[in-house]
Design an enzyme around this catalytic site. Structure first.
Site, PDB file in Angstrom:
ATOM      1  N   MET A  73     -40.971   9.506 -58.122  1.00 33.32           N
ATOM      2  CA  MET A  73     -40.696   8.195 -58.731  1.00 33.32           C
ATOM      3  C   MET A  73     -40.936   7.029 -57.765  1.00 33.32           C
ATOM      4  O   MET A  73     -40.783   7.166 -56.554  1.00 33.32           O
ATOM      5  CB  MET A  73     -39.282   8.139 -59.288  1.00 33.32           C
ATOM      6  CG  MET A  73     -39.216   8.699 -60.703  1.00 33.32           C
ATOM      7  SD  MET A  73     -37.629   8.421 -61.458  1.00 33.32           S
ATOM      8  CE  MET A  73     -38.033   8.870 -63.152  1.00 33.32           C
TER       9      MET A  73
ATOM     10  N   ARG B  36     -32.424  -0.558 -70.884  1.00 32.85           N
ATOM     11  CA  ARG B  36     -33.361  -1.482 -70.234  1.00 32.85           C
ATOM     12  C   ARG B  36     -33.517  -2.715 -71.106  1.00 32.85           C
ATOM     13  O   ARG B  36     -33.908  -2.618 -72.260  1.00 32.85           O
ATOM     14  CB  ARG B  36     -34.721  -0.807 -70.047  1.00 32.85           C
ATOM     15  CG  ARG B  36     -34.705   0.292 -68.992  1.00 32.85           C
ATOM     16  CD  ARG B  36     -36.085   0.462 -68.383  1.00 32.85           C
ATOM     17  NE  ARG B  36     -36.114   1.597 -67.452  1.00 32.85           N
ATOM     18  CZ  ARG B  36     -35.858   1.507 -66.159  1.00 32.85           C
ATOM     19  NH1 ARG B  36     -35.529   0.347 -65.622  1.00 32.85           N
ATOM     20  NH2 ARG B  36     -35.928   2.563 -65.398  1.00 32.85           N
TER      21      ARG B  36
ATOM     22  N   ASP C 224     -34.920   3.413 -56.202  1.00 35.30           N
ATOM     23  CA  ASP C 224     -36.148   2.960 -55.521  1.00 35.30           C
ATOM     24  C   ASP C 224     -35.906   2.293 -54.169  1.00 35.30           C
ATOM     25  O   ASP C 224     -36.837   2.143 -53.381  1.00 35.30           O
ATOM     26  CB  ASP C 224     -36.905   1.977 -56.421  1.00 35.30           C
ATOM     27  CG  ASP C 224     -37.422   2.638 -57.687  1.00 35.30           C
ATOM     28  OD1 ASP C 224     -37.774   3.823 -57.631  1.00 35.30           O
ATOM     29  OD2 ASP C 224     -37.466   1.971 -58.727  1.00 35.30           O
TER      30      ASP C 224
HETATM   31  O1  F6P Z   1     -36.296   2.103 -61.326  1.00 32.53           O
HETATM   32  C1  F6P Z   1     -35.960   3.424 -61.292  1.00 32.53           C
HETATM   33  C2  F6P Z   1     -37.053   4.286 -61.874  1.00 32.53           C
HETATM   34  O2  F6P Z   1     -36.598   5.607 -61.869  1.00 32.53           O
HETATM   35  C3  F6P Z   1     -38.409   4.165 -61.210  1.00 32.53           C
HETATM   36  O3  F6P Z   1     -38.536   4.876 -60.007  1.00 32.53           O
HETATM   37  C4  F6P Z   1     -39.292   4.698 -62.302  1.00 32.53           C
HETATM   38  O4  F6P Z   1     -40.598   4.210 -62.137  1.00 32.53           O
HETATM   39  C5  F6P Z   1     -38.651   4.168 -63.545  1.00 32.53           C
HETATM   40  O5  F6P Z   1     -37.296   3.933 -63.221  1.00 32.53           O
HETATM   41  C6  F6P Z   1     -38.722   5.074 -64.734  1.00 32.53           C
HETATM   42  O6  F6P Z   1     -38.148   4.411 -65.811  1.00 32.53           O
HETATM   43  P1  F6P Z   1     -37.718   5.077 -67.180  1.00 32.53           P
HETATM   44  O7  F6P Z   1     -36.545   5.951 -66.935  1.00 32.53           O
HETATM   45  O8  F6P Z   1     -37.398   3.934 -68.062  1.00 32.53           O
HETATM   46  O9  F6P Z   1     -38.899   5.876 -67.630  1.00 32.53           O
END
Ligand code: F6P
Length: 355
Positions: free
Chosen positions: A177, A74, A135
């Site tokens: 999610m 990210r 999403d």
């Molecule tokens: O964007 C995809 C997603 O899985 C979302 O649904 C969720 O809120 C987020 O990523 C979780 O992010 P991470 O894996 O960085 O905790």
């Protein structure tokens, strides 16, 4: 010789490899002189010049392989232009692109990653976006690859909670999610017959949830399953300023909204109330057949754009047709669940509560 950079960015999902396979196979088949450079760990690889010269065989046998063969990370869009420890990320990415003499860069990413892709396009790079995210909230496309696989996992999770909820007369709040949009929660909730579905787009009233569960109990169903999106929000909280809401979320000490819903329900029922988080399994494992199909179609369209040198575009599904729109048209906008749309209004007609 055409040199194509490729990277996968943001949260992973099930059909990333399938999409890269569709893209690569088409490129190798349609051009005799193509080189694919795979950047490792998303934009980080582009910034730091960490990459792998891909071979045709790297894209073989990955159609149903989850995760991403390139790795991901990210790199929030809002930090892209922030110079950290003297490091200029945008300049670094441009430098790598130019040093490698790339003809274009293909980004497989969700909203933040596509915003960065658009920024790079505005900086003069030839960029193509492919719409990835469980999403399904990328504006301008009816589908993002990963969504259906995630819905399958979430539905199975809800189905399995249902049987244990019934055995123990429990009320389960299952967190699904989706922190800004509720597409996965809505789809999986409906597919699994959840009694209550809580979405970021439809602020809930705890009394509405209580009413729905009491009605079930009157009919002799002394258990309930609530599908609660990560970003579900109460009516009161939806009236708070962004700053105050952020402070409230921080005061939960890492406990998510599902725990708050469970706590609020406690005074109303004798039933035990439990929280269960579906979590990252929703992004894991094999892609569904539909996702493999869509990933393949998206990948092929991406390759078409590369070969036609039609840059600055995002591959999308428009109803039933895969095509391309300008990246700039989609960047920075989200596709929300429509609270007045056919799915939500229909679900209400058959008795599903949205709180
Ligand atoms: O964007 C995809 C997603 O899985 C979302 O649904 C969720 O809120 C987020 O990523 C979780 O992010 P991470 O894996 O960085 O905790």
């Amino acid at each position: 010789m055409m040199k194509v950079g490729i990277l996968t960015s943001g949260g992973d999902c099930q059909a990333l490899n399938a999409t890269m396979r569709g893209l690569a196979k088409t490129l190798y088949r349609q051009s005799k002189d193509i080189e694919i450079i795979g950047f490792l760990k998303g934009y980080k690889g582009l910034m730091l010049g960490q990459y792998k010269k891909m071979k045709e065989e790297d894209f073989e046998d990955i159609l149903n392989l989850g995760g991403t063969i390139l790795g991901t990370s990210r790199c929030p869009f809002k930090k892209m232009r922030v110079i950290e420890d003297g490091f200029d990320k945008v300049e670094a990415m441009k430098k790598t692109y130019n040093k490698l003499k790339l003809d274009c860069l293909v980004v497989l990413g969700g909203n933040g990653s596509l915003k960065s892709a658009n920024m790079l396009a505005q900086e003069g790079l030839n960029v193509i976006g492919l719409p990835k995210t469980i999403d399904n909230d990328t504006w301008g496309t009816d589908y993002t690859f990963g969504f259906q696989s995630a819905v399958n996992v979430a539905s199975q999770y809800l189905d399995e909670i249902q049987t244990t909820a019934e055995s123990h007369d429990r009320i389960f709040v299952v967190e699904i999610m989706g922190h800004r949009v509720g597409h996965i929660c809505l789809a999986s909730g409906l597919a699994s017959g959840a009694d209550v579905i809580l979405l970021p787009e439809i602020p809930y009233d705890i009394k509405g949830i209580v009413k729905a569960i009491k009605e079930r109990q009157k009919k002799g169903q002394n258990y309930a399953v609530i599908a609660c999106a990560e970003g579900a929000i109460s009516k009161e909280d939806s009236l708070l300023t962004k700053k105050k809401y952020k402070a409230k979320v921080a005061s939960r000490n890492g406990m998510s909204v599902a725990y708050e819903v469970a706590k609020e329900l406690e005074g109303y029922f004798d039933n035990e109330i439990r929280v269960s988080l579906a979590g990252h399994v929703q992004r894991g494992g094999q892609p569904s057949s539909y996702d493999r199909l869509m990933a393949t179609r998206f990948g092929i369209e991406g390759a078409r754009l590369v070969l036609n040198q039609d840059f600055g575009k995002l591959v999308v599904l428009d109803k039933t047709e895969v095509k391309a729109i300008p990246l700039a048209q989609s960047a920075g906008k989200l596709k929300y669940v429509d609270p007045e749309g056919e799915v939500v209004t229909g679900a209400k007609l058959m008795g599903v509560s949205f709180g």
